[in-house]
Design a protein around this motif. Structure first.
Motif, short mmCIF file in Angstrom:
data_model
loop_
_atom_site.label_atom_id
_atom_site.label_comp_id
_atom_site.label_asym_id
_atom_site.label_seq_id
_atom_site.Cartn_x
_atom_site.Cartn_y
_atom_site.Cartn_z
N PRO A 1 40.49 44.40 40.03
CA PRO A 1 39.79 45.06 38.93
C PRO A 1 40.74 45.80 38.00
CG PRO A 1 38.62 45.41 40.99
CD PRO A 1 39.92 44.75 41.35
N HIS A 19 34.59 50.55 42.54
CA HIS A 19 35.68 49.92 43.29
C HIS A 19 36.18 50.87 44.37
CE1 HIS A 19 39.99 48.13 43.44
NE2 HIS A 19 39.22 47.62 44.38
N THR A 58 39.43 38.82 37.24
CA THR A 58 38.13 38.21 37.53
C THR A 58 38.33 36.82 38.13
OG1 THR A 58 37.97 37.15 35.36
CG2 THR A 58 37.09 39.41 35.56
N CYS A 80 32.21 44.41 41.90
CA CYS A 80 32.38 45.66 41.17
C CYS A 80 32.81 45.44 39.73
CB CYS A 80 33.34 46.60 41.88
SG CYS A 80 35.04 46.05 41.96
N CYS A 81 33.15 44.20 39.34
CA CYS A 81 33.65 44.05 37.97
C CYS A 81 33.18 42.78 37.27
CB CYS A 81 35.17 44.13 37.95
SG CYS A 81 36.00 42.79 38.81
N HIS A 134 35.71 42.71 44.95
CA HIS A 134 36.13 42.81 43.55
C HIS A 134 35.19 42.05 42.63
CE1 HIS A 134 40.55 43.71 44.89
NE2 HIS A 134 39.70 44.66 45.22
#
Length: 280
Positions: free
Chosen positions: A159, A223, A165, A192-193, A189
């Motif tokens: 992140p 995160h 990503t 959270c993003c 990850h």
């Protein structure tokens, strides 16, 4: 074909104890494999002698613990400033420092018997454009892949990083188009993003390119690595996606912020994930 999840534990949770003690605890907790994050207390390519590395390899062989991965992307692997210098650093000397460290880590992975090395892109800092970062990253990866030998490099999406990503990671992996570069899919990850409505689909579409998986729970899209089962991820769904894909490699619990509760992290993570596996 359904695959049974092969569970691994990242030793960074136990980083404040001797590595042999940490390895023993991980094996005693029932894990098949370990991921060793490079640091000052366990092993480090610039600070650990070849004898120590060979001793770690033999110890794991003796206790029946597979060294599934070596991770060279930790925050203070090179300096006190987290993740710096990086592969996309503005200064050429800094980029060289990172690449040379990754090359040394490739040699370390070979010595300890790990088939894969975890790396990351670094954070895009002011003064470097996205186009420059892309060029630096491609140039660095070409160099590393040319010297990887029998080690597979697994790129992790972090992140806030340049490669942050699943979409970005898969773009580079597909464009390089070599089995020496695969994905280290960090499931926490993703959650959270990346867009909530795409998370489970993103995990599924990443698996054909994935050579290693990190797993932790995420709460409220923050995160912070939670013990599986203590956040918002539907692990019943995640485990089924992985099993149904036939993914044959390790799924590694990564709880670097649980060093003060490492015993609970070891036991409860494994118990919870086993409980979500298919009983067929």
């Amino acid at each position: 074909m359904n695959a049974v999840l092969k569970l691994c534990f990242n030793a960074t949770t136990l980083r404040y104890m001797d590595i042999f003690e940490a390895l023993s605890h991980i094996r005693d907790a029932g894990y098949e494999a370990v991921e060793i994050a490079l640091n000052d207390t366990h092993i480090h390519p610039y600070k650990s002698s070849p004898e120590r590395l060979r001793d770690v390899r033999k110890y794991c062989e003796d206790i029946g613990l597979v060294i599934a991965c070596v991770a060279a992307g930790g925050p203070t692997f090179l300096a006190e400033t987290p993740y710096e210098p990086s592969m996309i650093w503005a200064d050429a000397a800094g980029r060289r420092q990172r690449l040379d460290a990754y090359k040394s880590a490739i040699e370390l992975a070979h010595t300890v018997g790990s088939p894969i090395l975890n790396i990351n892109s670094g954070i895009l800092k002011p003064g470097v454009t996205a186009a420059q970062a892309d060029a630096y990253f491609r140039e660095g990866m070409e160099e590393l892949l040319g010297e990887a030998g029998d080690i597979t490099l697994v790129l992790e999406q972090e992140p806030g990083f340049f490669v942050g990503t699943t979409e970005t990671a898969l773009k580079y992996i597909q464009e390089f188009d070599t089995p020496k570069l695969r994905f280290n899919l960090d499931i926490g990850h993703v959650f959270c993003c990346e867009p909530e409505e795409e998370c489970y689909d993103n995990v599924e579409r990443s698996l054909p390119y994935t050579r290693h998986i990190h797993v932790e729970d995420i709460k409220n899209r923050v995160h912070f690595h939670e013990i599986p089962g203590e956040g918002d991820i539907d692990f019943g769904r995640i485990v089924k996606i992985i099993e149904d894909s036939g993914y044959p490699h390790y799924v590694c619990v990564e709880l670097h912020n649980h060093d003060q509760m490492w015993e609970r992290a070891l036991k409860e993570s494994r118990d919870y994930l086993i409980g979500k596996m298919s009983k067929d």
